[in-house]
Design a protein around this motif. Structure first.
Motif, mmCIF file in Angstrom:
data_model
loop_
_atom_site.group_PDB
_atom_site.id
_atom_site.type_symbol
_atom_site.label_atom_id
_atom_site.label_comp_id
_atom_site.label_asym_id
_atom_site.label_seq_id
_atom_site.Cartn_x
_atom_site.Cartn_y
_atom_site.Cartn_z
ATOM 1 N N LYS A 171 0.464 -1.220 0.270
ATOM 2 C CA LYS A 171 -0.366 -0.105 -0.023
ATOM 3 C C LYS A 171 0.851 1.649 0.456
ATOM 4 O O LYS A 171 1.929 1.027 0.161
ATOM 5 N N GLY A 172 0.251 2.107 -0.728
ATOM 6 C CA GLY A 172 0.997 3.775 -0.714
ATOM 7 C C GLY A 172 0.519 4.250 -1.548
ATOM 8 O O GLY A 172 -0.569 3.846 -2.274
ATOM 9 N N SER A 173 0.739 6.094 -1.582
ATOM 10 C CA SER A 173 -0.105 6.934 -2.274
ATOM 11 C C SER A 173 0.289 6.763 -3.704
ATOM 12 O O SER A 173 1.454 5.887 -3.647
ATOM 13 N N SER A 174 -0.546 7.414 -4.564
ATOM 14 C CA SER A 174 0.279 7.765 -5.868
ATOM 15 C C SER A 174 1.979 8.299 -5.908
ATOM 16 O O SER A 174 2.184 9.293 -5.592
ATOM 17 N N GLY A 175 2.551 7.032 -6.674
ATOM 18 C CA GLY A 175 3.777 8.024 -6.273
ATOM 19 C C GLY A 175 4.185 7.223 -5.819
ATOM 20 O O GLY A 175 5.749 7.955 -5.496
#
Length: 221
Positions: free
Chosen positions: A40-44
Motif C-alpha cells: 500500500k501507498g499513495s500515488s507515486g
C-alpha cells in the motif's frame, strides 16, 4: 526465503541535464513462500516500480534481489525474461487482454512464449478457466465480457504456466465492490493452494484481506 530485496534503489533520468529522479530508496523486503502480501501507498510512492522489480520487469539501480536464493538484479534482460515467464503470473488493473480474441485464446497466450505443445495449450487454458469459474465463457470474445469476468480471465491467464508467484497491480481498481470481493476470494483460494500472492492496492478491503500489509511512502518501505 522466496524473495529478498536488500538495499534496492531505483532512479530514472527525467530529462537531459536534470538530476535523476529516485523512485525507490534503499528498500528492504523479505517475502516467504506461500505468503499473501498487500503493498500500500499513495500515488507515486513507488509501489508499481517495486512490483516491476520483484517481477523481473525492471532492474534496480543498486542493491541486490535474491529470488529463491539467486541474485537476479544483475542478470541480462533475456535471462530475466526466462525467469519472468517461468516464475511469475501478472494481473493488471485494466486486464491487458486481447479484446478481439476469446477467453480461451487469451488464457493460452503465455503458453506460446513457453513453447508448449499446441495439443496441450487449449486443455491447459480450459483447466484454468474452469478453476476461476469461466469455462462457460471460453468462446466468448473478451470485448463482450463484464469487468469482473475479464479479471477472472486475466487471473486464469496468469496461472496457466503454473507460476510460483502471482503479482497483481491494482487488480480490483476497475471493479465494483461485489466483483472486488469475488476477485479477492479467488486470490485467497490460490494462496491456500500454496501460491505466493503480492498485491499492490489502494483498497483497504483488499489490503485487509491479505495476511500482511507492506506500506511504502516516498520510495521508502
Amino acid at each position: 526465503m522466496l524473495i529478498a530485496l536488500n538495499g534496492i534503489s531505483k532512479s530514472y533520468q527525467a530529462s537531459h541535464g536534470a538530476p535523476p529522479y529516485q523512485v525507490l530508496k534503499d528498500a528492504n523486503l523479505s517475502i516467504d513462500k506461500g505468503e499473501m502480501v498487500a503493498i500500500k501507498g499513495s500515488s507515486g510512492a513507488g509501489k508499481s516500480t517495486l512490483l516491476h522489480i520483484i517481477g523481473c520487469l525492471d532492474k534496480p539501480t543498486s542493491g541486490s534481489y535474491l529470488l529463491n536464493g539467486q541474485d537476479v538484479s544483475q542478470l541480462s534482460l533475456s535471462k530475466l525474461a526466462e525467469i519472468r515467464n517461468a516464475s511469475f503470473g501478472f494481473v493488471m488493473q485494466h486486464f491487458a487482454l486481447i479484446e478481439e480474441d476469446n477467453a480461451l485464446q487469451n488464457v493460452a497466450t503465455p503458453l506460446l512464449f513457453a513453447k508448449a505443445r499446441r495439443s496441450q495449450m487449449d486443455a491447459r487454458a480450459m483447466e484454468q478457466l474452469r478453476n476461476v469459474g469461466m469455462e462457460q465463457m471460453a468462446n466468448k470474445r473478451i470485448a463482450t465480457l463484464s469487468g469482473g469476468e475479464k479479471q477472472r480471465v486475466a487471473i486464469a491467464r496468469a496461472m496457466v504456466n503454473n507460476p510460483e508467484i502471482i503479482l497483481a497491480d491494482e487488480p480490483t481498481g476497475a471493479l465494483d465492490r461485489a466483483n472486488t470481493e469475488k476477485i479477492v476470494q479467488l486470490f485467497q483460494q490460490l494462496n491456500e493452494k500454496g501460491k505466493t500472492i503480492i498485491i499492490v492496492t489502494h483498497d483497504d478491503f483488499v489490503a485487509q484481506s491479505c495476511r500482511r500489509i507492506v506500506t511504502i511512502a516516498d520510495g521508502v518501505i
